[in-house]
Scaffold this motif. Structure first.
Motif, PDB file in Angstrom:
ATOM      1  N   HIS A  71       0.834  -1.205   0.000  1.00 56.43           N
ATOM      2  CA  HIS A  71       0.000   0.000   0.000  1.00 56.43           C
ATOM      3  C   HIS A  71       0.869   1.256   0.000  1.00 56.43           C
ATOM      4  CE1 HIS A  71      -3.688  -2.228   1.863  1.00 56.43           C
ATOM      5  NE2 HIS A  71      -3.469  -2.559   0.613  1.00 56.43           N
ATOM      6  N   GLU A  72       1.960   1.203   0.742  1.00 56.97           N
ATOM      7  CA  GLU A  72       2.870   2.345   0.798  1.00 56.97           C
ATOM      8  C   GLU A  72       3.505   2.597  -0.580  1.00 56.97           C
ATOM      9  OE1 GLU A  72       6.409   3.898   3.725  1.00 56.97           O
ATOM     10  OE2 GLU A  72       6.453   1.796   3.116  1.00 56.97           O
ATOM     11  N   ARG A  73       3.907   1.524  -1.250  1.00 53.51           N
ATOM     12  CA  ARG A  73       4.497   1.686  -2.596  1.00 53.51           C
ATOM     13  C   ARG A  73       3.474   2.258  -3.575  1.00 53.51           C
ATOM     14  NH1 ARG A  73       7.144  -3.103  -1.176  1.00 53.51           N
ATOM     15  NH2 ARG A  73       5.674  -4.417  -2.289  1.00 53.51           N
ATOM     16  N   LEU A  74       2.229   1.793  -3.470  1.00 53.27           N
ATOM     17  CA  LEU A  74       1.179   2.334  -4.339  1.00 53.27           C
ATOM     18  C   LEU A  74       0.936   3.808  -4.042  1.00 53.27           C
ATOM     19  CD1 LEU A  74      -1.373  -0.638  -4.294  1.00 53.27           C
ATOM     20  CD2 LEU A  74       0.076   0.082  -6.203  1.00 53.27           C
ATOM     21  N   ALA A  75       0.928   4.171  -2.766  1.00 51.84           N
ATOM     22  CA  ALA A  75       0.743   5.574  -2.387  1.00 51.84           C
ATOM     23  C   ALA A  75       1.910   6.425  -2.884  1.00 51.84           C
ATOM     24  CB  ALA A  75       0.593   5.696  -0.868  1.00 51.84           C
ATOM     25  N   GLU A 122       1.337   6.967  -6.562  1.00 49.68           N
ATOM     26  CA  GLU A 122       0.295   7.977  -6.759  1.00 49.68           C
ATOM     27  C   GLU A 122       0.838   9.380  -6.486  1.00 49.68           C
ATOM     28  OE1 GLU A 122      -3.063   7.002  -4.328  1.00 49.68           O
ATOM     29  OE2 GLU A 122      -3.429   5.115  -5.386  1.00 49.68           O
ATOM     30  N   PHE A 123       1.659   9.494  -5.446  1.00 46.81           N
ATOM     31  CA  PHE A 123       2.246  10.794  -5.122  1.00 46.81           C
ATOM     32  C   PHE A 123       3.158  11.272  -6.249  1.00 46.81           C
ATOM     33  CE2 PHE A 123       5.819  13.171  -3.164  1.00 46.81           C
ATOM     34  CZ  PHE A 123       5.134  14.317  -2.827  1.00 46.81           C
ATOM     35  N   ALA A 124       3.964  10.364  -6.794  1.00 51.35           N
ATOM     36  CA  ALA A 124       4.864  10.729  -7.899  1.00 51.35           C
ATOM     37  C   ALA A 124       4.059  11.183  -9.117  1.00 51.35           C
ATOM     38  CB  ALA A 124       5.766   9.547  -8.256  1.00 51.35           C
ATOM     39  N   SER A 125       2.983  10.471  -9.415  1.00 51.25           N
ATOM     40  CA  SER A 125       2.132  10.853 -10.548  1.00 51.25           C
ATOM     41  C   SER A 125       1.483  12.209 -10.313  1.00 51.25           C
ATOM     42  CB  SER A 125       1.040   9.803 -10.776  1.00 51.25           C
ATOM     43  OG  SER A 125       1.593   8.592 -11.185  1.00 51.25           O
ATOM     44  N   ALA A 126       0.980  12.428  -9.104  1.00 50.82           N
ATOM     45  CA  ALA A 126       0.347  13.715  -8.784  1.00 50.82           C
ATOM     46  C   ALA A 126       1.365  14.847  -8.852  1.00 50.82           C
ATOM     47  CB  ALA A 126      -0.299  13.652  -7.398  1.00 50.82           C
ATOM     48  N   ASN A 180      -3.245  15.684  -1.126  1.00 48.57           N
ATOM     49  CA  ASN A 180      -3.960  14.485  -0.676  1.00 48.57           C
ATOM     50  C   ASN A 180      -3.110  13.227  -0.846  1.00 48.57           C
ATOM     51  OD1 ASN A 180      -6.225  15.975   0.012  1.00 48.57           O
ATOM     52  ND2 ASN A 180      -7.258  15.610  -1.923  1.00 48.57           N
ATOM     53  N   SER A 181      -2.429  13.122  -1.965  1.00 48.37           N
ATOM     54  CA  SER A 181      -1.600  11.937  -2.190  1.00 48.37           C
ATOM     55  C   SER A 181      -0.398  11.933  -1.242  1.00 48.37           C
ATOM     56  CB  SER A 181      -1.149  11.842  -3.653  1.00 48.37           C
ATOM     57  OG  SER A 181      -0.278  12.899  -3.994  1.00 48.37           O
ATOM     58  N   GLN A 182       0.119  13.092  -0.931  1.00 51.21           N
ATOM     59  CA  GLN A 182       1.229  13.183   0.026  1.00 51.21           C
ATOM     60  C   GLN A 182       0.754  12.738   1.415  1.00 51.21           C
ATOM     61  OE1 GLN A 182       2.763  17.149   0.755  1.00 51.21           O
ATOM     62  NE2 GLN A 182       4.772  16.355   1.260  1.00 51.21           N
ATOM     63  N   ASN A 183      -0.445  13.160   1.787  1.00 53.87           N
ATOM     64  CA  ASN A 183      -0.998  12.755   3.084  1.00 53.87           C
ATOM     65  C   ASN A 183      -1.227  11.246   3.142  1.00 53.87           C
ATOM     66  OD1 ASN A 183      -0.975  15.360   4.095  1.00 53.87           O
ATOM     67  ND2 ASN A 183      -3.080  15.783   3.492  1.00 53.87           N
ATOM     68  N   ARG A 184      -1.739  10.663   2.045  1.00 50.92           N
ATOM     69  CA  ARG A 184      -1.938   9.207   2.002  1.00 50.92           C
ATOM     70  C   ARG A 184      -0.606   8.482   2.146  1.00 50.92           C
ATOM     71  NH1 ARG A 184      -5.804  10.579  -1.735  1.00 50.92           N
ATOM     72  NH2 ARG A 184      -4.448  10.249  -3.510  1.00 50.92           N
ATOM     73  N   LEU A 185       0.406   8.976   1.472  1.00 45.73           N
ATOM     74  CA  LEU A 185       1.733   8.359   1.567  1.00 45.73           C
ATOM     75  C   LEU A 185       2.255   8.447   2.998  1.00 45.73           C
ATOM     76  CD1 LEU A 185       4.254   7.047   0.439  1.00 45.73           C
ATOM     77  CD2 LEU A 185       4.999   9.310  -0.359  1.00 45.73           C
ATOM     78  N   LEU A 186       2.100   9.591   3.607  1.00 47.15           N
ATOM     79  CA  LEU A 186       2.554   9.765   4.987  1.00 47.15           C
ATOM     80  C   LEU A 186       1.809   8.816   5.921  1.00 47.15           C
ATOM     81  CD1 LEU A 186       4.314  11.286   7.011  1.00 47.15           C
ATOM     82  CD2 LEU A 186       2.530  13.030   7.137  1.00 47.15           C
TER      83      LEU A 186
END
Length: 143
Positions: free
Chosen positions: A17-21, A24-28, A96-102
């Motif tokens: 899940h962390e890798r997926l987040a 997503e953060f890199a794409s955003a 939002n994607s940064q928060n999900r990653l965190l």
């Protein structure tokens, strides 16, 4: 199955899940950069064409040419306004994607610590059990 082994499986899932987040953060982040670059280009075009309009006002008396140039600047200004909206949206998506990653990273660390703690407790218990068995064996030999 030991509790630490169960936690290890949970950790593996959460790392995914962390890798997926992170992806997503890199794409955003890439999307936000592209939108920001487009806005910068539009603003540069607007600056260039507004200077051209001022120059055109000094050298021509053609109302049609001036109106055409002014209409183009108006459309360019509308595009800039729209792009600023897109930048705001992409900024929110990035945040939002940064928060999900965190959140995922924090969860992974919590699970890692819990797994490590369980492993330590299990190892201590295994050592105690071996020592107990050893002590019983030695005690039985003495009898």
């Amino acid at each position: 199955m030991k509790r630490s082994d169960k936690m290890a499986k949970l950790l593996k899932i959460n790392k995914l899940h962390e890798r997926l987040a992170a992806s997503e953060f890199a794409s955003a982040s890439d999307q936000h950069d592209r939108v920001e670059e487009q806005l910068t280009r539009l603003e540069q075009y607007w600056d260039e064409y507004s200077v051209q309009l001022e120059s055109l006002k000094q050298v021509t008396s053609s109302v049609d040419a001036l109106r055409t140039h002014q209409d183009f600047l108006t459309r360019l200004n509308e595009a800039i306004t729209q792009q600023r909206g897109e930048l705001s949206k992409s900024g929110e998506a990035l945040e939002n994607s940064q928060n999900r990653l965190l959140e995922c990273s924090i969860e992974v660390e919590k699970i890692r610590k819990a797994r490590d703690s369980l492993r330590e407790k299990e190892q201590v218990e295994e050592r105690r059990q071996r020592q107990k068995e050893h002590d019983e064996l030695v005690s039985n030999r003495r009898r």
